[in-house]
Enzyme design. Structure first.
Site, PDB file in Angstrom:
ATOM      1  N   SER A  28      27.982   0.871 -22.222  1.00 15.32           N
ATOM      2  CA  SER A  28      26.625   0.399 -22.538  1.00 15.32           C
ATOM      3  C   SER A  28      26.548  -1.101 -22.804  1.00 15.32           C
ATOM      4  CB  SER A  28      26.078   1.148 -23.756  1.00 15.32           C
ATOM      5  OG  SER A  28      24.779   0.663 -24.079  1.00 15.32           O
ATOM      6  N   LYS A  56      19.826  13.264 -25.866  1.00 12.82           N
ATOM      7  CA  LYS A  56      18.375  13.043 -25.876  1.00 12.82           C
ATOM      8  C   LYS A  56      17.562  14.263 -26.328  1.00 12.82           C
ATOM      9  CE  LYS A  56      18.445   9.248 -22.627  1.00 12.82           C
ATOM     10  NZ  LYS A  56      17.786   8.576 -21.494  1.00 12.82           N
ATOM     11  N   ASP A 107      11.924   5.828 -21.844  1.00  9.33           N
ATOM     12  CA  ASP A 107      12.630   5.835 -20.564  1.00  9.33           C
ATOM     13  C   ASP A 107      11.680   5.803 -19.370  1.00  9.33           C
ATOM     14  OD1 ASP A 107      15.273   5.773 -21.348  1.00  9.33           O
ATOM     15  OD2 ASP A 107      15.458   7.944 -21.510  1.00  9.33           O
ATOM     16  N   GLY A 138      17.688  17.126 -17.019  1.00  6.70           N
ATOM     17  CA  GLY A 138      17.981  16.791 -18.406  1.00  6.70           C
ATOM     18  C   GLY A 138      16.895  15.954 -19.051  1.00  6.70           C
ATOM     19  N   GLY A 139      17.238  15.371 -20.198  1.00  4.33           N
ATOM     20  CA  GLY A 139      16.266  14.593 -20.953  1.00  4.33           C
ATOM     21  C   GLY A 139      15.725  13.395 -20.207  1.00  4.33           C
ATOM     22  N   ARG A 149      21.004  22.005 -10.398  1.00  2.00           N
ATOM     23  CA  ARG A 149      21.984  23.025 -10.017  1.00  2.00           C
ATOM     24  C   ARG A 149      21.682  24.343 -10.718  1.00  2.00           C
ATOM     25  NH1 ARG A 149      25.991  20.155 -10.602  1.00  2.00           N
ATOM     26  NH2 ARG A 149      26.531  19.800  -8.437  1.00  2.00           N
ATOM     27  N   MET A 186      18.973  26.579 -12.491  1.00  2.00           N
ATOM     28  CA  MET A 186      17.515  26.707 -12.581  1.00  2.00           C
ATOM     29  C   MET A 186      17.032  27.052 -13.993  1.00  2.00           C
ATOM     30  SD  MET A 186      16.538  25.835  -9.630  1.00  2.00           S
ATOM     31  CE  MET A 186      14.803  26.302  -9.564  1.00  2.00           C
ATOM     32  N   ILE A 223      19.128   6.043 -11.951  1.00  2.00           N
ATOM     33  CA  ILE A 223      18.754   5.442 -13.240  1.00  2.00           C
ATOM     34  C   ILE A 223      19.944   4.761 -13.914  1.00  2.00           C
ATOM     35  CG2 ILE A 223      16.860   7.058 -13.576  1.00  2.00           C
ATOM     36  CD1 ILE A 223      18.617   8.460 -15.701  1.00  2.00           C
ATOM     37  N   GLN A 258      12.924  -0.233 -21.019  1.00  2.00           N
ATOM     38  CA  GLN A 258      12.920   0.749 -22.111  1.00  2.00           C
ATOM     39  C   GLN A 258      13.419   0.109 -23.400  1.00  2.00           C
ATOM     40  OE1 GLN A 258      15.636   2.210 -23.863  1.00  2.00           O
ATOM     41  NE2 GLN A 258      17.205   1.101 -22.705  1.00  2.00           N
TER      42      GLN A 258
END
Length: 269
Positions: free
Chosen positions: A13, A64, A100, A126-127, A149, A151, A209, A239
Site C-alpha cells: 500500500s 471491507k 471506493d 466482494g466489498g 466464481r 454464486m 482496480i 477515494q
C-alpha cells in the site's frame, strides 16, 4: 491526529506516502500508517485502534465487510453497498463510509466519457465490487452485470444487477463495453487472471482496480490484444481524497497525492 489503513497483506500500500504528502502540502498536523491485520486477529480491531489512538482509518482487502459489526453507525450510501472502506472515529463512536465507488467513477468518466451508455461487466462480488456497482448504478443507464466464481456471494447483495458465473461471463465477453476486475487476482506478485479474454471485443476497455502493479496480468493480456486499459490509480487517489474530507472536512490536494504515488511507483519499477 492519527490515521491508518488496515488490510492483509498491506505492505504494497502507498496510502501512507500519499496521505502524508497531502498532510504536508496542506500543513495539516497528522500521521498515517499501514497496519497489517490478519483475519485471525481481526477480533482485536477495537483494542488495536484504541491503543494506537487512531482518529480514522481506511479498510482494504479482505476486511471491507468484516468491519461492519464493529461500527456504531453506517452512512446511508455505505449501508446500501454493505461494504466499508473508511471509518471516522468521533468521541469513541465508529462511523463507516464507502468512498471506493465514487473515487473510481470519477476517474473512469474521464477515460470513458460515454459511460452512461456503456454495457459494463464487474468481475468479483466482494466489498470493492459492491462499492463500484452502487456508484456505477447512479451513472449507467444499462443494468450492470456482475460475475463471480461462487454464486452464493450474491446472497448478501441488495443492489440491482445482473449476475452470472465467471464461466458464463467468458462466453458473453464480446457483449460488454467495459470489463472491470475487482478481485485480488493480479495484485502485487499474484499472476492469476480471473477470466479468459479470448472472446473480448476489439474496443472494450479493460480495467483493474489494482494500482500495484500498474499493469496487472489481465491488463497486460488486454493491451497485447490491442484493447484500451485503465488501472486503479485514479480510484486510489480519489477515494483517499474523499476519505480525508470525511475525516477533516477539508479538501485534499489531489495533484500532490497523485504525483507522490506516481513518483513512488516509478522508484519500484
Amino acid at each position: 491526529m492519527k490515521y491508518a489503513v488496515i488490510g492483509h497483506p498491506i505492505q504494497h500500500s502507498l496510502s501512507p506516502v500519499m496521505h502524508n504528502a497531502n498532510f504536508k502540502a496542506l500543513d495539516f498536523e497528522a500521521t498515517y500508517e499501514a497496519l497489517d491485520i490478519p483475519p485471525k486477529h481481526f477480533h482485536l480491531i477495537k483494542e488495536i485502534m484504541t491503543e494506537k489512538e487512531i482518529d480514522g482509518f481506511n479498510i482494504t482487502i479482505p476486511h471491507k465487510e468484516r468491519i461492519i459489526p464493529y461500527l456504531d453507525e453506517i452512512d446511508t450510501h455505505a449501508q446500501t453497498i454493505g461494504a466499508i472502506n473508511t471509518v471516522k472515529i468521533v468521541n469513541g463512536k465508529w462511523i463507516g463510509y464507502n468512498t471506493d465507488g465514487i473515487g473510481y467513477v470519477k476517474g473512469l468518466n474521464r477515460v470513458y466519457p460515454n459511460l452512461k451508455d456503456a454495457c459494463i461487466l464487474l468481475l468479483g462480488a466482494g466489498g470493492a465490487s459492491k462499492g463500484l456497482a452502487a456508484a456505477l448504478n447512479q451513472v449507467v443507464e444499462q443494468q450492470l452485470t456482475v460475475a463471480n466464481r461462487t454464486m452464493s456471494r450474491f446472497d448478501s447483495w441488495d443492489l440491482s444487477v445482473n449476475t452470472m458465473s465467471l464461466k458464463e461471463a467468458e462466453t458473453h465477453l464480446n457483449t460488454f463495453d467495459v470489463v472491470i476486475n475487482t478481485t485480488p487476482a493480479g495484485m502485487s506478485d499474484n499472476q492469476d487472471v480471473v477470466i479468459s479474454l479470448d472472446q473480448l471485443a476489439p474496443n472494450t476497455l479493460v480495467s483493474d482496480i489494482v494500482y500495484v502493479p500498474a499493469k496487472t496480468p489481465i491488463l497486460k493480456l488486454a493491451e497485447a490484444k490491442g484493447n484500451p486499459i485503465y488501472n486503479g490509480l485514479d480510484m486510489f487517489v480519489n477515494q483517499g481524497a474523499e476519505s480525508f474530507k470525511i475525516w477533516t472536512g477539508q479538501t485534499a490536494d489531489i495533484n500532490v497525492m497523485k504525483e507522490t504515488v506516481l513518483e513512488h511507483l516509478k522508484r519500484r519499477d
